[in-house]
Design a protein around this motif. Structure first.
Motif, PDB file in Angstrom:
ATOM      1  N   UNK A 187       0.826  -1.207   0.000  1.00  0.00           N
ATOM      2  CA  UNK A 187       0.000   0.000   0.000  1.00  0.00           C
ATOM      3  C   UNK A 187       0.862   1.258   0.000  1.00  0.00           C
ATOM      4  N   UNK A 188       0.389   2.254  -0.717  1.00  0.00           N
ATOM      5  CA  UNK A 188       0.985   3.582  -0.704  1.00  0.00           C
ATOM      6  C   UNK A 188      -0.131   4.590  -0.505  1.00  0.00           C
ATOM      7  N   UNK A 189       0.197   5.742   0.060  1.00  0.00           N
ATOM      8  CA  UNK A 189      -0.859   6.727   0.305  1.00  0.00           C
ATOM      9  C   UNK A 189      -0.263   8.104   0.563  1.00  0.00           C
ATOM     10  N   UNK A 190      -1.101   9.110   0.388  1.00  0.00           N
ATOM     11  CA  UNK A 190      -0.696  10.464   0.740  1.00  0.00           C
ATOM     12  C   UNK A 190      -0.554  10.572   2.255  1.00  0.00           C
ATOM     13  N   UNK A 191       0.279  11.485   2.693  1.00  0.00           N
ATOM     14  CA  UNK A 191       0.466  11.697   4.123  1.00  0.00           C
ATOM     15  C   UNK A 191      -0.858  12.093   4.774  1.00  0.00           C
ATOM     16  N   UNK A 192      -1.156  11.444   5.899  1.00  0.00           N
ATOM     17  CA  UNK A 192      -2.361  11.786   6.633  1.00  0.00           C
ATOM     18  C   UNK A 192      -3.614  11.073   6.164  1.00  0.00           C
ATOM     19  N   UNK A 193      -3.489  10.121   5.225  1.00  0.00           N
ATOM     20  CA  UNK A 193      -4.662   9.362   4.780  1.00  0.00           C
ATOM     21  C   UNK A 193      -5.254   8.600   5.962  1.00  0.00           C
ATOM     22  N   UNK A 194      -6.555   8.683   6.120  1.00  0.00           N
ATOM     23  CA  UNK A 194      -7.200   8.109   7.301  1.00  0.00           C
ATOM     24  C   UNK A 194      -7.252   6.587   7.260  1.00  0.00           C
ATOM     25  N   UNK A 195      -7.335   6.010   8.436  1.00  0.00           N
ATOM     26  CA  UNK A 195      -7.506   4.562   8.569  1.00  0.00           C
ATOM     27  C   UNK A 195      -8.765   4.106   7.839  1.00  0.00           C
ATOM     28  N   UNK A 196      -9.853   4.875   7.971  1.00  0.00           N
ATOM     29  CA  UNK A 196     -11.119   4.489   7.357  1.00  0.00           C
ATOM     30  C   UNK A 196     -11.004   4.376   5.839  1.00  0.00           C
ATOM     31  N   UNK A 197     -10.316   5.332   5.205  1.00  0.00           N
ATOM     32  CA  UNK A 197     -10.149   5.289   3.748  1.00  0.00           C
ATOM     33  C   UNK A 197      -9.286   4.105   3.328  1.00  0.00           C
ATOM     34  N   UNK A 198      -8.230   3.852   4.079  1.00  0.00           N
ATOM     35  CA  UNK A 198      -7.351   2.729   3.758  1.00  0.00           C
ATOM     36  C   UNK A 198      -8.075   1.400   3.933  1.00  0.00           C
ATOM     37  N   UNK A 199      -8.865   1.303   4.976  1.00  0.00           N
ATOM     38  CA  UNK A 199      -9.610   0.062   5.209  1.00  0.00           C
ATOM     39  C   UNK A 199     -10.653  -0.159   4.123  1.00  0.00           C
ATOM     40  N   UNK A 200     -11.316   0.921   3.703  1.00  0.00           N
ATOM     41  CA  UNK A 200     -12.338   0.802   2.656  1.00  0.00           C
ATOM     42  C   UNK A 200     -11.740   0.276   1.351  1.00  0.00           C
ATOM     43  N   UNK A 201     -10.617   0.842   0.919  1.00  0.00           N
ATOM     44  CA  UNK A 201     -10.035   0.391  -0.348  1.00  0.00           C
ATOM     45  C   UNK A 201      -9.492  -1.030  -0.229  1.00  0.00           C
ATOM     46  N   UNK A 202      -8.982  -1.389   0.947  1.00  0.00           N
ATOM     47  CA  UNK A 202      -8.486  -2.752   1.137  1.00  0.00           C
ATOM     48  C   UNK A 202      -9.633  -3.748   1.078  1.00  0.00           C
TER      49      UNK A 202
END
Length: 314
Positions: A187-202
């Motif tokens: 996984x890669x993400x912009x700084x400060x990406x929320x847990x909720x957004x990361x969990x949703x895409x996963x």
């Protein structure tokens, strides 16, 4: 981290519980429960440790026993901490191994009663679990165990007693094992990406690929994200480890990747998610090379297994 439940009915038993809990600090979560909690926790707990007479333990677990391949480990220990005895799921559930660990930590006796262990022969069900293999025909465990106890040769190959295959064998065999799938998610993400957004895409990605959460064995990213709260919370929420790699390590991962000069200008490497997934998984193939959404990237790598048969010391 493993999750254990302990039951103690006397003051002496509670003292033993405290010793066990302290000895496993950082290795496992051990909670003191009551008999009323057993049913609700039966399918959610790795092991139950009864500190009491064995008959008491047997009566309390009897209503919940289902299947040797799915039941948790159950152990009983006397209230003076002299002996620890696996009662249920000695091999698949790991009760024998846990009894040995408790015995080492508390300097007591592990009383092992399974025939394969006391005779020094291979426990095929335990071997399967240790090699991340699924047992497809439970009745075959006993057949193979009896052959081993009788000194007969047991081959693990095609056209033999034990067959390892993703497809049901055409030929007859005593035991059919199949490799469990294992995936690494980069996984890669912009700084400060929320847990909720990361969990949703996963979760969305795993659903699309038909992958169970339990089949994901690791998350991976670049070391610049070592303090990214969203990723750390995601790892904790899924109860799986996350591994971080330097830009130099990711650059050295072989293969064709979706290169981005913008990503490289920020991270020092032109691709994060796919390279991190492959760096962690090492041997295998991509189930998903890369998916991008709202400043996040995700890659899914299926990790192939290396199955070792026999005594590794030989």
């Amino acid at each position: 981290m493993k999750n254990y439940a302990a039951l103690a009915f006397t003051d002496n038993a509670k003292k033993i519980y405290e010793k066990i809990s302290k000895s496993f600090d950082g290795e496992a979560s051990i909670s003191l429960i009551t008999v009323n909690d057993i049913g609700a926790l039966w399918d959610k707990t790795d092991a139950f440790i009864f500190i009491c007479a064995s008959g008491i333990a047997v009566r309390h677990i009897a209503p919940f026993i289902k299947d040797k391949l799915t039941d948790p480990a159950v152990l009983v220990m006397d209230e003076l901490g002299m002996n620890v005895i696996p009662l249920l799921s000695g091999h698949v559930g790991g009760a024998n191994e846990l009894a040995g660990r408790i015995a080492d930590k508390l300097s007591c006796n592990a009383v092992i009663t399974t025939a394969t262990d006391i005779n020094g022969t291979l426990a095929i069900d335990e071997w399967a679990v240790n090699n991340n293999l699924k047992i497809n025909n439970k009745s075959g465990i006993k057949k193979v165990a009896m052959k081993l106890l009788n000194g007969e040769d047991v081959d693990i190959a095609a056209n033999s007693s034990v067959i390892i295959s993703n497809q049901k064998p055409d030929e007859e065999c005593d035991l059919w094992l199949s490799p469990k799938r294992q995936f690494v998610v980069g996984m890669g993400c912009k700084k400060g990406t929320s847990f909720e957004k990361l969990k949703d895409i996963l979760e969305e990605t795993l659903r699309e690929l038909g992958i169970e959460n339990s089949e994901v064995k690791a998350l991976a990213s670049i070391d610049l994200k070592m303090e990214e709260d969203g990723l750390l919370e995601l790892s904790n929420d899924m109860d799986i480890p996350i591994y971080f790699y330097s830009a130099d390590e990711l650059k050295n991962v072989p293969g064709d990747f979706d290169e981005s000069s913008f990503v490289e200008s920020i991270t020092g490497v032109s691709d994060v998610s796919a390279r991190a997934a492959k760096c962690c998984g090492r041997v295998g193939n991509f189930a998903l090379k890369k998916k991008k959404h709202d400043g996040m990237t995700i890659s899914v790598f299926e990790k192939y297994q290396v199955i070792r048969i026999g005594n590794e010391e030989n």
